[in-house]
Every structure is written in C-alpha cells, then in structure tokens.
Design an enzyme around this catalytic site. Structure first.
Site, mmCIF file in Angstrom:
data_model
loop_
_atom_site.group_PDB
_atom_site.id
_atom_site.type_symbol
_atom_site.label_atom_id
_atom_site.label_comp_id
_atom_site.label_asym_id
_atom_site.label_seq_id
_atom_site.Cartn_x
_atom_site.Cartn_y
_atom_site.Cartn_z
ATOM 1 N N VAL A 14 11.618 11.025 43.191
ATOM 2 C CA VAL A 14 11.396 9.887 44.090
ATOM 3 C C VAL A 14 12.286 8.706 43.699
ATOM 4 O O VAL A 14 12.881 8.046 44.562
ATOM 5 C CB VAL A 14 9.901 9.479 44.105
ATOM 6 C CG1 VAL A 14 9.690 8.238 44.954
ATOM 7 C CG2 VAL A 14 9.049 10.626 44.641
ATOM 8 N N GLY A 180 10.464 24.405 44.530
ATOM 9 C CA GLY A 180 10.169 23.046 44.103
ATOM 10 C C GLY A 180 9.066 22.386 44.911
ATOM 11 O O GLY A 180 8.810 21.194 44.762
ATOM 12 N N LYS A 198 -5.423 11.164 47.166
ATOM 13 C CA LYS A 198 -4.991 10.550 48.423
ATOM 14 C C LYS A 198 -6.203 10.173 49.278
ATOM 15 O O LYS A 198 -6.245 9.106 49.892
ATOM 16 C CB LYS A 198 -4.088 11.515 49.193
ATOM 17 C CG LYS A 198 -2.732 11.708 48.514
ATOM 18 C CD LYS A 198 -1.979 12.879 49.131
ATOM 19 C CE LYS A 198 -0.606 13.043 48.493
ATOM 20 N NZ LYS A 198 0.051 14.306 48.889
ATOM 21 N N GLY A 296 8.439 14.740 49.017
ATOM 22 C CA GLY A 296 9.873 14.925 48.939
ATOM 23 C C GLY A 296 10.563 13.622 48.609
ATOM 24 O O GLY A 296 10.031 12.540 48.845
#
Lengths: 403, 403
Positions: A14, A180, A198, A296
């Site tokens: 990130v 991944g 979350k 991602g």
C-alpha cells in the site's frame, strides 16, 4: 510548494501504491516529505531519494514541516503507538490499518476530541469503496437498517474459484496465496478476522456503536469440505463469507461474520473473485449496493488519497450517531437458522438447538439444519472449532424483503 | 425545538415523501414549518395542519424562523425563481429539480459564492444513490476517468420489460405509464432528457466542467423497433439508454446520452427495472459500481434528508475541480462505432460515416454499422430524428478495459 506534506509510515504494497498515486494526482498538490520504514536498506519497487527514507519515527513526528501523517504499516501495535503519538501531538493522520483501528477505536476517538485533530481511515474498510464516508455522511440518519457484505477479497477469491470455477478448496487456497491475494499464513483472511475488523469500523459509522472484537461471533471458511460445497451446489446457492450488522428493532442490533448460503437473487451473489460488495439497506431507500476493488496496492492507495485531500479541505469524522439520543444496544439474543455439518462430534447433543428442522445421517458425514441462538453459538464455540465441524448461516433476517 | 426548520416548496410525490421521511428520522431533528403549493385546496396523501400550507411563496421566503428551504416542484422556471431568490436572501436550499439545476448551474454556483450560502442537490441525480456527493468529495482528484450509467428509471423499466420479459415496446411503455414509472407524456424520460440533465450535473462534480444541454448529443429510445430488439437479442446483448462522460486524454473529455448495446459482462447489464446504476472508473481503483433506486417518493426524499442533515452540519459543495489548473476541455471530435437502422431514409448517403463496416439490406429494413464522428451525429441530427431511423452505440471507449 505542496499544500500537503506527508510523513509516510510503511512502504509495503500500500505504501508503494501511495507513492505512485500521489505522483499521478497532480491537483492534489501533495508531496511525500519522508518515509519511515523498518528496514531502510530493503530494495523497493518505487524510487525515492535516499534521504527521504528513515528508520526513526521521530524524524517524521518531530518535523514541523510535515502536516499530515499517512500510516500504512502491518504491525497493529506499532501502528497504534505511532498514530496515538501523532494525535497527541496534534498531527492529523490518515490510516489504513484496520486491525489497529478496530481494536482501539474508542481511544482513537477520544484522542481526536482531546487534541482537536483528525484521523481518517476510509481505506481501512473495503479499500477503494467509500463505505465509511458514506455511512458517516450520507446515510447519516436513523433510516439505516442493515449493512451486509463481502468485505474480504482473499476469502471471496477462494470461494469464487470453488463455486464459479469448480476448483477444490485446497487448490483455490494455494492459487490465492500464489497470486498474492492471500498471505502465506492466510488465517487472518479465511478465519474471518479481516472481515470482522472492517465490520467493527463500519458499525461505528453505521449505528454509532463500538463493539469489541471478542464480543462478536466470527467464523471463517477454513473448515469447509467437499460435502458442504456439493450441498450448496445442489441447492444452487453459493457459500460466501458474509459480514453483517442488522438492526432488529429501534433499540437493538446484532452483528456477526459467518459463512452464508447466498441465493442467486441477492446482490452479493455476483460479487466474485477478489471484489468486495456492500449492501446498505434503509427504511426509505431500500437497498443500495456498492461494489469495487476492496484491496490491492493502487485501489487502497486511491482511497488514502481521497482521505488526504478530504482532510486538507477540513473534513473530519464527527461520529454524530454516537451522540444520538436512542443509540441501539448490541445483542446476540437472536435465533439464527444454520446448517451444521459434522462427522465424529455429536453436534445435536452438544449444541442447544431451539429447533432442529432437518437431520441428515450417513456413515461418514452428517448435518443438521435448525434454529439456535447466536449467544449459544458463542458459548459453545469450542464445538464449532472442532476440525470435523462446519457451520453455515441461512440468511433469515427480513427474509421477505431480502434480495 | 427542532434544529432544522424547513420551508418546503412542492407537495407532489417527492414532497409527500419528505413529509413522511422527516417524521421517521427522529435524530435529524427537523420540522416542516410551512409548505408552499400551487393549489392549497388539493387533496393530499399526507396530513399537515391547514395553517402550514400556503400558496404564497413569501410566507416562506420572508419567515425569519425558517433556516432551510427544500424545493421539489415540477416547474423548472418557477423552481429557478424560488431558489435564486432564496440564495440572494442568504437562505440555504436543498433542491431535487434536475432540469432547473442542469440549465442554471453556472448562475447557481455564482449565487452561492456571492451570497455565501449553500445549495445542495444530491437527490437531483439518481435519487437515493449518493453520486454527486461521492464525486465531489471522494473521487475528488484527477484519477477519475469516466462516469457511465443508467440514470433514468422509466426508460430502463421499459427496456427491461422488453429484454427481460419479452414484452413489445409499446406494451412496456403503457405498463410504465400505468404503474407511474413514466409520465403520461413520457418524452422527457424516453427521449433522454432526464438522463441528460443528470449527466450535466454529474459532469460538473466529476470533472469540474459545465456543458450546456444544447451542446450535448442526446438520443432516446422512442424510435426502437422490433427489428432492433431482435438484432440485440440475436447478439445476446441488451439495448440500454446510457449516459456517459469520458476523459479521452488529460485535457479532453466527451459526453453524450444514447442507446447502447450492453454485453453481459458489464455491470450495467444487470441494472434492471426501474433501478439506476452508475459505474465510476478511475486510474487506480478501476471500476466502482453504485446501484439503487434512482427515483420514487421515499428514495428521493431520503436523499433530500441526507442533504438537509449535511447542510445542518456545515456541508457545502466546494466545486473544487472547477478551480483545477488543468480542467479538461469538452469535445465532440471523436469517432463512435454505431448501428443505424432505417427503411426509407438513405442513411448511408446522408450521414458522413468515416467507415462503414457492415451493411444489411432487405425489402423492409436496412442497417449499417460504421464509425462516425459524434460532431457529425449532432450536425446531421435531423436524419436521426426521422421516424424510420434508430441509432445504437457500441461501447468503444477503452474496449480492452471495459466490463
């Protein structure tokens, strides 16, 4: 001269995405002033001048020129130390660390108030999908009834390989790791903890209530077997790992993370591969569906960028719903209709079903379908954790309304 | 005592919805102080004390106790008079009048600045889906590449009856009128103007550019024939009325409203019935999809409520993107690949195709498929308006990327 002078913590997937996104977003007028990493000598996929990289967090925290800290490190304890220290110093923070935020949100809210400083974290839930901001700002009233969705891309990718591509679970898991989409230790994703964290953050902004991780039933997909997969296929449904928070009445709500049989007519049925999808249900607008890339490097970084620019324009979470006069109470005192598959473990004897509606017995595999209290699932959790047992929820809430 | 004291203009479907939604949303702490209608004696579906209803707009505009005007009337000219008068007096406004806003947005932005007062209008585009607020606040950077969607529920309902339920177009249209999804004069919806006005508002918040209605190619579905429907069915695609704004390069964009062949792999393929769906595509987050009820009394009213509460918390549109150093320029100088069906009109002779790729000739119906500039479609618009002609776009932009 840039308006936003960033001190960045973390240069993993990130963090690298953030460097790239900031370079693309010219009108954001942002600049990375310094990056703190654990190992400055490590080779990176982005080029940054050597003098911008440090291993000393105080080279960022002490720099009066830095007006925003962006924190995207993997270690939740270190993340909490850094973020709380920054907030105490009055430095605003944008963070993507869901575990840290979900564990410490009450303290982090207090620190924001005490130090009159802002912490934004939309990237922590569903990557590029603006769930938190919309719950906080747009669905900012008591019409909201339910938030339900697929919040974890890795487990969804695996289940999607199984149900859409007929791959065995073990092979799908390995593919996810190879690509991944899942970590080498995938338990965080497939045991539901990523979804749980979350969901906790979502619930604070949806209903104004913080519930600690330990108080929430969280059950992942790692026990799934070919028998369960075939059972679902025969019924023409998919098993998906679903996180949900549901208002049961004006003054009560429940929440949990659990595999669920999802029929074709529901929006989340078609959330496949590594995507995330969230259904927001309200009293007047019925169902709204938001869908996109939940994780991602670049999708998450673009969400971080949105928070950076929002902060620059004075935006902060107000946690309005926490101040409502009739904040609903969390309860696990609700009956769920579930499928429990087992072989050796005598599940019907060990779990206090309120009612058993179906029972299947064979030499190798058995299952029961029945109603059981969520509180009892938590109380007898040990039974569900045995390796021969797997539980799947039937979506029962508001069955007549459900899509 | 209520915090938000509303003067409401209009008590049609949406106005009645607002009365109902405000009653449900207790924490919003809002109250309708007075309602201005054209005919106070008309029977309503909501009960309001008689003294709250007036036909005199100044009973609202002159009332110092009213701190927010909500305007949801059908007449765009009267709406503009009322809203501009309110803004000049420094009274904030929430409006749902898409035609009025799309026609007058530059003046309305100027009035907001000059009088330091806020005008919010998320309900004007896609009802309950928070498109405007997200474009303004979340996709608030130059990563945004495209906004494309089904913005009109009536025409989508009709096309959905045709393609999902095999109804003839005329019957579907009549059903839509009977059910109240389309007006008795449905031309506003089926000729694309409703979509156009929403697209204009979206473009201001997506790219920071206002384009006047007359400069945008807008073509509806009223000429569709069984031949076109069968052509699409044979190709296993649906025809949908699509509005889109697309960045062609850093400094250029185009926009138009037009029927389009939509393949099964695209998100908007499954936007059926009276629903709206919007795809937001960006450089780093790829595609995000927002889906929900785009119209109707309560969904639109819930969006109005969101704007009311947002205003109360100090929110206003900043039109940030209009101030960017490199605002892109609108162009119609772009080649589209289109299908044009005709019988008598000699379309291949009248329209300056850059290239014709397919040509079908029969005794009764003909079509060509070819490439033509959007600017030429506008120039030779008269050809397309002939009753025997119908045009459908192939989605060509970013074909490789498209979903």
């Amino acid at each position: 001269m840039s308006d936003i002078k960033v001190g960045l913590f973390g240069l993993g997937t990130v963090g690298e995405g953030i460097v790239n996104v900031i370079a693309k977003a010219r009108n954001a007028n942002a600049e990375i002033k310094r990056v703190c990493v654990r190992d400055a000598s490590k080779k990176r996929n982005v080029t940054l001048p050597k003098e911008k990289i440090t291993e000393d967090r105080y080279e960022i925290l002490d720099d009066p020129d830095i007006n925003l800290i962006v924190e995207v490190i993997n270690d939740p304890d270190a993340a909490f130390e850094i973020v709380s220290e920054a907030l105490k110093r009055g430095i605003p923070v944008v963070s993507g660390s869901k575990t840290m935020i979900a564990r410490h949100l009450p303290e982090l809210i207090k620190l924001q108030h005490e130090n009159n400083v802002s912490l934004l974290y939309d990237a922590s839930s569903c990557g590029s999908i603006p769930v938190i901001r919309n719950l906080e700002e747009y669905y900012d009233n008591d019409l909201l009834l339910e938030v339900k969705g697929i919040l974890n891309g890795s487990s969804n990718y695996i289940l999607s390989r199984v149900f859409d591509h007929n791959e065995p679970y073990e092979k799908a898991l390995q593919t996810a790791i190879d690509l991944g989409f899942a970590e080498a230790d995938p338990s965080f994703d497939i045991d539901g903890y990523d979804s749980l964290y979350k969901l906790i953050i979502i619930t604070v902004h949806a209903l104004g209530v913080y519930v600690a991780p330990k108080d929430i039933f969280t059950y992942g997909i790692s026990h799934i077997s070919d028998f369960d997969i075939n059972y679902a296929r025969e019924k023409r449904v998919k098993i998906k790992l679903v996180a949900q928070v549901v208002k049961l009445a004006d003054n009560k709500f429940t929440m949990f993370v659990m595999p669920e049989f999802v029929t074709k007519s529901r929006y989340i049925y078609s959330v496949d591969d590594e995507y995330n999808g969230v259904v927001i249900r309200g009293e007047c607008y019925d169902r709204q569906f938001m869908f996109g890339k939940g994780a991602g490097s670049l999708p998450t970084a673009s969400s971080i960028l949105s928070d950076m620019v929002a902060h620059h324009h004075g935006y902060r979470y107000e946690y309005k719903k926490m101040g409502y006069s009739d904040v609903p109470q969390y309860t696990t005192d609700i009956l769920l209709k579930v499928y429990v598959r087992f072989s050796e473990t005598p599940v019907p004897e060990l779990l206090p079903f309120a009612e058993i509606q179906e029972r299947y017995v064979s030499k190798s595999v058995n299952y029961v379908i029945g109603e059981i209290a969520l509180s009892d699932l938590m109380k007898f959790r040990g039974v569900l954790d045995r390796p021969d047992v797997f539980i799947v929820n039937f979506s029962r809430f508001f069955e007549d309304l459900d899509q």
